[in-house]
Design a protein around this motif. Structure first.
Motif, PDB file in Angstrom:
ATOM      1  N   MET A 336       0.851  -1.192   0.000  1.00 19.31           N
ATOM      2  CA  MET A 336       0.000   0.000   0.000  1.00 19.31           C
ATOM      3  C   MET A 336       0.888   1.243   0.000  1.00 19.31           C
ATOM      4  O   MET A 336       1.803   1.364   0.802  1.00 19.31           O
ATOM      5  N   ILE A 337       0.586   2.149  -0.905  1.00 23.66           N
ATOM      6  CA  ILE A 337       1.332   3.407  -0.921  1.00 23.66           C
ATOM      7  C   ILE A 337       0.476   4.454  -0.228  1.00 23.66           C
ATOM      8  O   ILE A 337      -0.647   4.725  -0.627  1.00 23.66           O
ATOM      9  N   MET A 338       0.998   4.985   0.861  1.00 24.00           N
ATOM     10  CA  MET A 338       0.247   5.971   1.626  1.00 24.00           C
ATOM     11  C   MET A 338       0.419   7.321   0.944  1.00 24.00           C
ATOM     12  O   MET A 338       1.531   7.792   0.719  1.00 24.00           O
ATOM     13  N   ILE A 339      -0.684   7.947   0.628  1.00 22.97           N
ATOM     14  CA  ILE A 339      -0.602   9.279   0.024  1.00 22.97           C
ATOM     15  C   ILE A 339      -0.995  10.301   1.086  1.00 22.97           C
ATOM     16  O   ILE A 339      -2.082  10.243   1.658  1.00 22.97           O
ATOM     17  N   ASP A 340      -0.071  11.182   1.388  1.00 22.22           N
ATOM     18  CA  ASP A 340      -0.337  12.186   2.407  1.00 22.22           C
ATOM     19  C   ASP A 340      -1.232  13.264   1.810  1.00 22.22           C
ATOM     20  O   ASP A 340      -0.847  14.003   0.909  1.00 22.22           O
ATOM     21  N   GLN A 341      -2.446  13.345   2.326  1.00 23.64           N
ATOM     22  CA  GLN A 341      -3.459  14.245   1.746  1.00 23.64           C
ATOM     23  C   GLN A 341      -3.090  15.726   1.936  1.00 23.64           C
ATOM     24  O   GLN A 341      -3.592  16.589   1.240  1.00 23.64           O
ATOM     25  N   ASP A 342      -2.230  16.006   2.896  1.00 25.01           N
ATOM     26  CA  ASP A 342      -1.923  17.412   3.195  1.00 25.01           C
ATOM     27  C   ASP A 342      -0.841  17.998   2.297  1.00 25.01           C
ATOM     28  O   ASP A 342      -0.612  19.201   2.284  1.00 25.01           O
TER      29      ASP A 342
END
Lengths: 345, 345
Positions: A336-342
Motif C-alpha cells: 500500500m502506498i500511503m498518500i499524504d493528503q496534506d
C-alpha cells in the motif's frame, strides 16, 4: 485445473519472499482428505524450489479452517500419518509441517494481522454467510432461478457483494505484503445471474420439492420460505469486488467447466465409471444440502426428495450434458502506498 | 494456587516485550472448559496492563493443544460463545482472540521456531510419552510403588528425564527470547520416588486389580504387564532437567497440596460437598485411566474394577486424609550468549 495456477502462485511467492517459516491457510477445508492433498502439493513445489535455490530448511505452518460445526476430529486423527508421509518425502526432520485447525467463518477475521503467506480455498466461497433477505417473491424456487423476479436476483447479488468484499478485507489484513491467495468456487460465464449454467442443478431439486408439495407431503408455505445460501458470480462480478476492495492485484482470473458427473466423482472420491449419473449427482448434492433441508423441512421427507431428485436427474442426463462452471482467481496482496493528503504539489 | 504465578509470569512478559500480537499455547488442553477459563484470565491480565500503559489494541492468538485423539470438536463448538463473551468484556473488535487447535504430542515440536510468547500446561506433564521399558519386575504394581524394585524406579525416572528434557528442548525452540512458560503437574515432596504421596492412589487401584486376579477374573500375567505411563517428579528432579537443558531461567518453583476430594471436585467440575469421597475419587481416576485399562484388559472388567476401587477408597478416606502434591514451575526463555570457541584471550 487449479493446480498450475496454485503452483504458479506459490512459486512466485516463495521466489519473491523466501520466508524461513511459510504460513499457509486452507479456508473451508471440510473434513475430507482433499485439503491435505492440496497442501502436500503446495509444499512439494516450495521444497523443490528451496533445494534449487540452495536455501536452508524451512518450517511450514498450515491452518485448516472451517465452521465450528465441521468434523475436525476426523482430520486431526489422519494428521500423524500425513505428517509421517510428508516427512519421509521431504526428509525426516528437514522441513517440519505444523498443522492447526481454525474453527470459524471466513467471512470474519480468523488470523492475526500480517500472519499469512498463502491462502487457498476450494469450492467454499460460493456459500454465502446467510440466506439473503427479501426473498419472499422467490416462490417455487430454492435459489436464483430463471423464474426468480429481479428483486430476488438483486438480493442474492447484494449478499454476494457484502460477503465477498468482507472476505477480501479480512484476508487483506491477515496476509503479508506480497502474500498470495488462490480461490476456486462455483461461478458462471454469463452475465445473467439466472443463467442455466449456475441455477439448473437447484431448479431440478426445486422440481423434486414441488412434486412433494403437489402430493401434499410438503406444505407450500414451507417450500416458499426455503432458499439456499449460494451464489455463483460471474468473472466481472468477482473482478469488480477485488478492484473495489483495492488491496489485491489480480494475477489470474478464468472460468473452467467440470461435467456434473466428473465433479461428483472428484468431490465424492468415487470411481470414474458410473452407470447411473442421476444417482451419483443426487448423492453428491445430497452430501452438500441435506443438513439445510433437514433443518428446514425435518428429516422425514429426505429419502423421498432425493429419490425424486435422482429420477429427474437421470432423465435429464440421458438427454443432455451439464457442466458446473468454476471460477479460479489468483491474487497478490499489494504494497500500500500511503498518500499524504496534506501535501500539495 | 497457580493463578498468581501465571498472572505474574504474563505480567512480566507483557511488560518486557509488549508485542502487537500475543501468542499463547495451552498444552494438554483436554476437551473441557478449564483451558478456556485459564486463557480468559491470562488475557484479562494483559488487557488491564495494556490499558494501564496506554498501549494500542492487541491481537491474541491462542493455540489449544492435545493428542490427535482428543475431542477438539466439542471445544470448537464452544468457541463462538467464548469469543463473544470475551469480546463483550474487552470491548467488541478491540482485542480480537484467534483460537486454533493443534493436535500432536508436546514431547515433539508443535509450532514454528520463535513463534510463541507464553506456554501454559496444567496437569498433563506427569504423563510420560510411553510406558517405560524394563518394568518386568514390577509385579503386582501398576506404576511406581513402595514395593517396586530399584530397576523399575530407575526406568520410570529415566523416561521422565528423556520426556521432560525433550519437552524443554522443543519449547526452547518455539518460544521467543523472554517468552514464559508456566507448568503445573503432579509431583512429590520426598526425594524417594516410591513415596506414598505420589504412588498411593495407584497402589489402591492395583489392590482392586489384584483382587480380580485372586478371583480368577483377571489373568496374573495380564496384570503384571500393565503399567501406567505416569511419573511424579520431585522439585530437584524438575530443577535438574531445566538446568541441564539450559535455555530457561527458573522464576518460580514450588509444591502445593490438594486434597484428593478437592482435586476431584475441581477437575470434574462437581459441587463441593460430597457424601462419598470414595465414589468421587474413583470417578475422577476412572475418567483418567479408563481408556488405558480398556486397551489392556478389555472393557468387561471395568465396572467391577471401579466398584472394588471405590470400596477401597471409601475405607481409606474414612481413616485418613490424602493429598495430591502438585509442582508449579515458571520459567523464562533466556537470551543465548554465543561464545566463539576460536577466540582466546
Amino acid at each position: 485445473m487449479t493446480k498450475p495456477v496454485a503452483d504458479d502462485a506459490i512459486t512466485n511467492l516463495y521466489s519473491s519472499i523466501s520466508p524461513k517459516s511459510l504460513v499457509i491457510a486452507d479456508l473451508g477445508c471440510s473434513s475430507g482428505s482433499n485439503s491435505l492433498f492440496v497442501i502436500s502439493e503446495l509444499i512439494k513445489v516450495v521444497d523443490e524450489l528451496r533445494q534449487k535455490f540452495g536455501h536452508p530448511s524451512l518450517e511450514y505452518q498450515v491452518f485448516l479452517n472451517d465452521l465450528p460445526g465441521n468434523d475436525f476430529n476426523t482430520i486431526f486423527k489422519s494428521l500423524p500419518s500425513f505428517q509421517e508421509k510428508m516427512s519421509n518425502q521431504l526428509g525426516v526432520g528437514v522441513c517440519p509441517i505444523f498443522i492447526s485447525g481454525v474453527p470459524g467463518s471466513f467471512y470474519g477475521r480468523l488470523f492475526p494481522s500480517k500472519s499469512l503467506h498463502f491462502v487457498h480455498s476450494s469450492y467454499s466461497l460460493h456459500w454465502l454467510s446467510q440466506v439473503p433477505e427479501q426473498l419472499e417473491n422467490n416462490k417455487g424456487n430454492i435459489c436464483v432461478a430463471c423464474t426468480s423476479p429481479p428483486i430476488v436476483l438483486r438480493a442474492y447479488h447484494a449478499q454476494f457483494q457484502k460477503d465477498f468484499s468482507m472476505f477480501l478485507r479480512c484476508r487483506a489484513e491477515e496476509l503479508v505484503v506480497g502474500g498470495r491467495m488462490v480461490l476456486t468456487f462455483l461461478g458462471r460465464r454469463s452475465e445473467d445471474p439466472s443463467s442455466k449454467e449456475c441455477c439448473y442443478i437447484w431448479e431440478l431439486l426445486a422440481l423434486a420439492l414441488n412434486d412433494l408439495v403437489s402430493k401434499g407431503i410438503v406444505d407450500e408455505e414451507t417450500m416458499n420460505s426455503f432458499n439456499i445460501p449460494q451464489y455463483s458470480p460471474s468473472l466481472s462480478e468477482v473482478k469488480s469486488e477485488v478492484l473495489k476492495e483495492g488491496s489485491f492485484s489480480i494475477d489470474h482470473l478464468e472460468t473452467f467447466e467440470i461435467n456434473w458427473i466428473a465433479y461428483d466423482s472428484e468431490v465424492m472420491n468415487l470411481p470414474d465409471v458410473f452407470f447411473d449419473g442421476g444417482y451419483s449427482v443426487a448423492k453428491c448434492i445430497r452430501a452438500v444440502v441435506e443438513p439445510l433441508l433437514i433443518s428446514h423441512f425435518g428429516d422425514a421427507i429426505i429419502e423421498e426428495v432425493f429419490c425424486k431428485y435422482r429420477e429427474i436427474l437421470s432423465d435429464r442426463l440421458s438427454k443432455e450434458t451439464n457442466n458446473f462452471i468454476s471460477i479460479i482467481v489468483s491474487v497478490t496482496k499489494k504494497r500500500m502506498i500511503m498518500i499524504d493528503q496534506d501535501v500539495h504539489p
